[in-house]
Design a protein around this motif. Structure first.
Motif, PDB file in Angstrom:
ATOM      1  N   SER A  33      38.691  27.662  17.987  1.00 16.71           N
ATOM      2  CA  SER A  33      38.186  28.095  16.699  1.00 16.71           C
ATOM      3  C   SER A  33      38.142  26.869  15.805  1.00 16.71           C
ATOM      4  O   SER A  33      39.034  26.011  15.880  1.00 16.71           O
ATOM      5  CB  SER A  33      39.107  29.150  16.079  1.00 16.71           C
ATOM      6  OG  SER A  33      39.102  30.335  16.839  1.00 16.71           O
ATOM      7  N   ALA A  35      36.918  25.119  11.804  1.00 19.85           N
ATOM      8  CA  ALA A  35      36.725  25.456  10.397  1.00 19.85           C
ATOM      9  C   ALA A  35      36.441  24.222   9.567  1.00 19.85           C
ATOM     10  O   ALA A  35      36.726  23.093   9.984  1.00 19.85           O
ATOM     11  CB  ALA A  35      37.957  26.170   9.856  1.00 19.85           C
ATOM     12  N   GLY A  50      34.442  29.053   8.723  1.00 20.98           N
ATOM     13  CA  GLY A  50      34.972  28.888  10.064  1.00 20.98           C
ATOM     14  C   GLY A  50      34.131  29.555  11.123  1.00 20.98           C
ATOM     15  O   GLY A  50      33.290  30.420  10.821  1.00 20.98           O
ATOM     16  N   HIS A  52      34.809  31.448  14.826  1.00 26.89           N
ATOM     17  CA  HIS A  52      35.864  31.975  15.682  1.00 26.89           C
ATOM     18  C   HIS A  52      35.649  31.595  17.139  1.00 26.89           C
ATOM     19  O   HIS A  52      34.510  31.572  17.631  1.00 26.89           O
ATOM     20  CB  HIS A  52      35.911  33.505  15.581  1.00 26.89           C
ATOM     21  CG  HIS A  52      36.066  34.002  14.189  1.00 26.89           C
ATOM     22  ND1 HIS A  52      37.154  33.706  13.401  1.00 26.89           N
ATOM     23  CD2 HIS A  52      35.253  34.771  13.421  1.00 26.89           C
ATOM     24  CE1 HIS A  52      37.027  34.289  12.220  1.00 26.89           C
ATOM     25  NE2 HIS A  52      35.878  34.934  12.201  1.00 26.89           N
ATOM     26  N   THR A  57      31.338  34.024  12.700  1.00 24.15           N
ATOM     27  CA  THR A  57      31.733  33.047  11.700  1.00 24.15           C
ATOM     28  C   THR A  57      32.279  33.760  10.466  1.00 24.15           C
ATOM     29  O   THR A  57      32.170  34.978  10.330  1.00 24.15           O
ATOM     30  CB  THR A  57      30.535  32.181  11.273  1.00 24.15           C
ATOM     31  OG1 THR A  57      29.512  33.027  10.730  1.00 24.15           O
ATOM     32  CG2 THR A  57      29.972  31.397  12.450  1.00 24.15           C
ATOM     33  N   ALA A 103      39.404  31.970  13.310  1.00 24.94           N
ATOM     34  CA  ALA A 103      39.330  30.839  12.381  1.00 24.94           C
ATOM     35  C   ALA A 103      39.837  31.328  11.027  1.00 24.94           C
ATOM     36  O   ALA A 103      39.083  31.866  10.228  1.00 24.94           O
ATOM     37  CB  ALA A 103      37.906  30.327  12.281  1.00 24.94           C
ATOM     38  N   TYR A 110      45.786  25.262  11.801  1.00 23.52           N
ATOM     39  CA  TYR A 110      45.039  24.361  12.668  1.00 23.52           C
ATOM     40  C   TYR A 110      45.890  23.223  13.217  1.00 23.52           C
ATOM     41  O   TYR A 110      46.814  22.739  12.561  1.00 23.52           O
ATOM     42  CB  TYR A 110      43.821  23.817  11.917  1.00 23.52           C
ATOM     43  CG  TYR A 110      42.850  24.935  11.639  1.00 23.52           C
ATOM     44  CD1 TYR A 110      42.988  25.713  10.495  1.00 23.52           C
ATOM     45  CD2 TYR A 110      41.861  25.259  12.554  1.00 23.52           C
ATOM     46  CE1 TYR A 110      42.140  26.791  10.265  1.00 23.52           C
ATOM     47  CE2 TYR A 110      41.009  26.319  12.332  1.00 23.52           C
ATOM     48  CZ  TYR A 110      41.164  27.093  11.188  1.00 23.52           C
ATOM     49  OH  TYR A 110      40.336  28.156  10.970  1.00 23.52           O
TER      50      TYR A 110
END
Length: 123
Positions: A33, A35, A50, A52, A57, A103, A110
């Motif tokens: 994912s 972003a 983001g 996914h 999105t 995301a 992250y």
């Protein structure tokens, strides 16, 4: 691991457009994912949009009428199309990736980050 390289930033006048790109390499791209985040001086990093890992999105409400996120898995590239830019959009824009399925719009979600690309919008 995955490496992320952003490009496409620059200086524009209010009302202008930019398209940011994030090129991913080093791993199975489709397994992540991804972003876009941005960070203005003195402010926290905030999620913008983001893509996914499972498809689909998302985009933050604050920019949904002006920004569009897309992904080209054949080119291993995530894009952010930014239209009708405002001075408040001025920030460093970062690309991020995680092997989690969604995301999310939290920076702590992250695992991998690019170096960022600067966007400056003048009035």
């Amino acid at each position: 691991q995955v490496q992320l390289v952003e490009s496409g930033g620059g200086s524009v006048q209010a009302g202008g457009s930019l398209r940011l790109s994030c090129a991913a390499s080093g791993s199975t791209y489709s397994a992540y994912s991804m972003a876009w985040f941005r960070q203005a001086p003195g402010k926290e990093r905030e999620g913008v949009a983001g893509s996914h890992r499972t498809g689909g999105t998302r985009i933050d409400d604050s920019v949904k009428d002006r920004f569009t996120v897309s992904i080209d898995r054949a080119k291993n590239t995530l894009y952010l199309q930014m239209n009708s830019l405002k001075p408040d959009d001025t920030a460093m824009y970062y690309c991020a990736a995680t092997d989690k399925f969604a995301a999310e719009m939290s920076a702590s979600w992250y695992d991998y980050w690019g170096q960022g690309t600067q966007v400056t919008v003048s009035s």
